[in-house]
Design a protein around this motif. Structure first.
Motif, mmCIF file in Angstrom:
data_model
loop_
_atom_site.group_PDB
_atom_site.id
_atom_site.type_symbol
_atom_site.label_atom_id
_atom_site.label_comp_id
_atom_site.label_asym_id
_atom_site.label_seq_id
_atom_site.Cartn_x
_atom_site.Cartn_y
_atom_site.Cartn_z
ATOM 1 N N PRO A 139 -22.861 -46.061 47.427
ATOM 2 C CA PRO A 139 -24.216 -45.582 47.147
ATOM 3 C C PRO A 139 -24.869 -45.051 48.409
ATOM 4 C CG PRO A 139 -24.185 -47.978 47.218
ATOM 5 C CD PRO A 139 -22.764 -47.525 47.337
ATOM 6 N N ASP A 140 -25.875 -44.203 48.243
ATOM 7 C CA ASP A 140 -26.584 -43.648 49.409
ATOM 8 C C ASP A 140 -27.379 -44.723 50.136
ATOM 9 O OD1 ASP A 140 -25.508 -41.237 48.701
ATOM 10 O OD2 ASP A 140 -27.304 -40.514 47.700
ATOM 11 N N GLN A 141 -27.883 -45.695 49.406
ATOM 12 C CA GLN A 141 -28.591 -46.817 50.019
ATOM 13 C C GLN A 141 -28.584 -47.984 49.053
ATOM 14 O OE1 GLN A 141 -32.572 -45.231 50.571
ATOM 15 N NE2 GLN A 141 -33.266 -46.064 48.630
ATOM 16 N N ARG A 142 -28.864 -49.144 49.553
ATOM 17 C CA ARG A 142 -28.965 -50.316 48.690
ATOM 18 C C ARG A 142 -30.188 -50.169 47.800
ATOM 19 N NH1 ARG A 142 -24.269 -52.585 48.562
ATOM 20 N NH2 ARG A 142 -25.219 -54.510 47.781
ATOM 21 N N PRO A 143 -30.137 -50.601 46.523
ATOM 22 C CA PRO A 143 -31.291 -50.465 45.650
ATOM 23 C C PRO A 143 -32.476 -51.292 46.126
ATOM 24 C CG PRO A 143 -29.599 -51.829 44.629
ATOM 25 C CD PRO A 143 -29.004 -51.249 45.858
ATOM 26 N N PHE A 144 -33.662 -50.850 45.712
ATOM 27 C CA PHE A 144 -34.927 -51.542 46.008
ATOM 28 C C PHE A 144 -35.282 -51.494 47.502
ATOM 29 C CE2 PHE A 144 -32.715 -53.985 42.607
ATOM 30 C CZ PHE A 144 -33.386 -53.399 41.531
#
Length: 238
Positions: free
Chosen positions: A232-237
């Motif tokens: 993913p591009d970044q961790r969620p939240f």
């Protein structure tokens, strides 16, 4: 991969062939053809989210009785950015039913790959039971519901020739990753694209890597390599 376009001569030949086929129909077949419901005529001029188009389609409640009671389905469309090179239309099912498509599609559009937004019209609808489509009651009681469901086949088609891309997050709280892997293995031409991350669906947990493979699948029909894993591009939240 370039897509063939009918020339004028091919269109004429197709129309001639269709006329010959209709001329050869039996009375019963001709009657069935005449009983088909009219295709809804859409103008896409109803009030809508800015930049999108809305309309309502009148369709049969029961296609076995095409001229019986009709219902309304609320529709929404987002035209392709590059109409000159438009490939066709992608239909977005909001799922559930939980959210109406007339509300879900505007939120989903910015998350789709650029080439998908450029080359496809995007269309969605309000499933019956939510939004502005005709409401429904499927069964008079639970016993009637179970009587129907118990006689229906279950599972997925396993002999289809069309390649199917299954995209799954390893830590999806709503759908176990093992289920996505089993689905891809069950389909004759299924291919699993794994996103090693949290969240439900890649749309809600963007991955440039996964979006690139999705774009090539939708535009060119190209599947990712077997065992492909994206981050993913970044961790969620965050």
């Amino acid at each position: 991969m370039p897509r063939p376009r009918l020339t004028v001569s091919l269109r004429a030949a197709a129309a001639t062939a269709a006329g010959l086929l209709l001329a050869g129909l039996t009375p019963a077949a001709a009657s069935a053809a005449a009983a088909a419901p009219p295709v809804p005529k859409l103008t896409w001029t109803k009030p809508c989210t800015p930049g999108l188009q809305c309309d309502t389609a009148q369709v049969p409640l029961d296609h076995r009785d095409p001229h019986g009671r009709s219902i309304e389905l609320a529709l929404i469309r987002r035209p392709a950015d590059d109409q000159a090179h438009r490939i066709g239309t992608l239909f977005y099912n909001p799922g559930g039913p939980a959210l109406p498509g007339t509300a879900a599609l505007p939120a989903v559009v910015p998350l789709l790959p650029e080439q998908v937004r450029k080359r496809f019209d995007l269309v969605s609808f309000d499933p019956r039971g939510v939004g502005d489509s005709t409401t429904l009651q499927c069964f008079p009681d639970q016993a009637a519901e179970q009587a129907l469901l118990s006689g229906l086949p279950a599972g997925y088609p396993i002999g289809a020739e069309q390649p199917v891309l299954v995209v799954a997050n390893t830590d999806d709280p709503a759908w176990p990753y093992e289920g996505s892997r089993a689905l891809a293995d069950t389909l004759a031409r299924g291919r699993l694209l794994t996103v090693d991350g949290d969240g439900h669906t890649v749309l809600g947990n963007p991955s440039g890597c996964a979006s690139g493979y999705e774009e090539r699948y939708l535009v060119d029909g190209e599947l990712p390599p077997r065992g492909q894993v994206c981050a993913p591009d970044q961790r969620p939240f965050q």
